[in-house]
Design a protein around this motif. Structure first.
Motif, short mmCIF file in Angstrom:
data_model
loop_
_atom_site.label_atom_id
_atom_site.label_comp_id
_atom_site.label_asym_id
_atom_site.label_seq_id
_atom_site.Cartn_x
_atom_site.Cartn_y
_atom_site.Cartn_z
N GLU A 232 -1.10 1.72 -2.96
CA GLU A 232 -0.73 2.13 -2.20
C GLU A 232 -1.45 3.81 -2.14
OE1 GLU A 232 3.11 3.98 -3.73
OE2 GLU A 232 3.85 1.95 -3.09
N LEU A 233 -2.53 4.11 -3.45
CA LEU A 233 -3.41 5.02 -3.00
C LEU A 233 -5.13 4.94 -2.57
CD1 LEU A 233 -2.13 7.57 -5.52
CD2 LEU A 233 -1.24 7.78 -4.11
N SER A 234 -5.85 5.24 -1.76
CA SER A 234 -6.72 5.34 -1.22
C SER A 234 -7.85 5.40 -2.40
CB SER A 234 -7.09 6.35 -0.25
OG SER A 234 -6.68 6.26 0.64
N PRO A 235 -9.34 4.74 -3.10
CA PRO A 235 -10.10 4.67 -3.92
C PRO A 235 -10.85 6.20 -3.96
CG PRO A 235 -10.16 2.50 -2.38
CD PRO A 235 -9.12 3.85 -1.31
N SER A 236 -11.22 6.12 -4.83
CA SER A 236 -11.41 8.30 -4.92
C SER A 236 -11.95 7.75 -6.31
CB SER A 236 -10.40 9.32 -5.00
OG SER A 236 -9.94 8.78 -5.75
N SER A 237 -12.69 8.86 -6.51
CA SER A 237 -12.97 8.91 -7.62
C SER A 237 -12.81 9.04 -8.91
CB SER A 237 -14.56 9.51 -7.90
OG SER A 237 -14.17 10.97 -7.79
N GLU A 238 -11.65 9.97 -8.87
CA GLU A 238 -10.81 10.76 -9.57
C GLU A 238 -10.03 9.40 -9.80
OE1 GLU A 238 -12.18 13.70 -8.00
OE2 GLU A 238 -11.30 12.76 -6.79
N ARG A 239 -8.97 8.31 -8.45
CA ARG A 239 -7.97 7.71 -9.10
C ARG A 239 -8.96 6.06 -9.62
NH1 ARG A 239 -6.79 2.55 -4.78
NH2 ARG A 239 -9.46 2.22 -6.01
#
Length: 263
Positions: A232-239
């Motif tokens: 559900e959440l877009s890829p990011s460095s934090e994720r």
């Protein structure tokens, strides 16, 4: 400027502008970088590798042999990064055959009476409070803060930008960006104040908060929560940093204080 009342082993490698105060003791197989200050009655033992512009306060002991009965004299080191401050009576053991070194990164503050045991790896810009006791093989990532008198179990990992309240028993891994408090140690929200101070945007902070709501407050187990997050959440460095930390946790992560598993 080296005081005549200090003892410096002739084989120690010390930069020209290091200040060594009276009654400090520096053993052989030691390296100390430029601009570092070594306070009175501190002891820098064999295997110490101290960077530039550090401050080692009176009574500190750096690179003592490990408090580990498996240690049989292997040649290991204790590495202190540039600009790190080691306050009064801190003890830092050198490594064992496991990692061959203990590391405290750059720009850290290790407050009085703290203990950093063998094979610990402390990242950059960390703050370790007064009398924090770290067992062997602990790993602490960049910008983490451990408040005073906390005790950290061996092999525990603490993620970047995490904040741990004073007097905590840290028995499980603490993921990045969170505040951990209460007894047993539990998720108590994200470290939003610390993240803002370090330049995280409101969007990044909101994303981290949303992610931890799924992980800790949705009623899903960790595997289910991570699958939901990655869907559900877009890829990011934090994720990705949080997901990788939780999936690779050896001891398991702390729970939410309000979860059924917290007590």
């Amino acid at each position: 400027m080296n005081q005549p009342l200090a003892y410096i082993h002739p084989e120690a490698k010390i930069a020209q502008n290091v200040v060594v105060e009276p009654f400090a003791t520096i053993h052989k197989n030691v390296e100390i970088g430029e601009g570092t200050w070594i306070g009175s009655n501190s002891v820098i033992m064999e295997g110490a590798r101290i960077g530039k512009n550090c401050k080692i306060f009176p009574g500190a002991v750096v690179a003592s042999i490990p408090q580990d009965l498996k240690f049989v004299g292997e040649e290991t080191t204790a590495v202190i990064g540039d600009n790190t401050v080691i306050r009064e009576c801190v003890t830092i053991s050198r490594g064992t055959v496991d990692k061959m070194k203990t590391v405290v990164g750059k720009n850290c503050l290790i407050m009085a009476y703290a203990h950093v045991a063998h094979d610990c790896i402390v990242g950059n810009n960390c703050i370790i409070g007064n009398a924090v006791q770290m067992a062997g093989h602990v790993e602490i990532d960049n910008f983490a803060i451990i408040s005073a008198t906390s005790a950290v179990h061996q092999f525990v990992k603490i993620g970047a930008h995490a904040f741990i309240s004073g007097g905590s028993k840290v028995l499980k891994d603490v993921p990045p960006f969170v505040k951990a408090a209460r007894e047993p140690l539990s998720y108590a929200g994200i470290n939003s104040v610390g993240l803002r101070r370090r330049g995280f945007t409101s969007e990044q902070i909101n994303e981290v908060q949303q992610l931890y709501r799924i992980l800790f407050m949705s009623g899903l187990n960790n595997t289910q929560a991570l699958d939901k997050i990655e869907l559900e959440l877009s890829p990011s460095s934090e994720r990705d940093e949080i997901s990788n930390f939780v999936r690779n946790s050896g001891r398991g992560i702390i729970k939410s204080y309000f979860s059924k598993d917290a007590d």
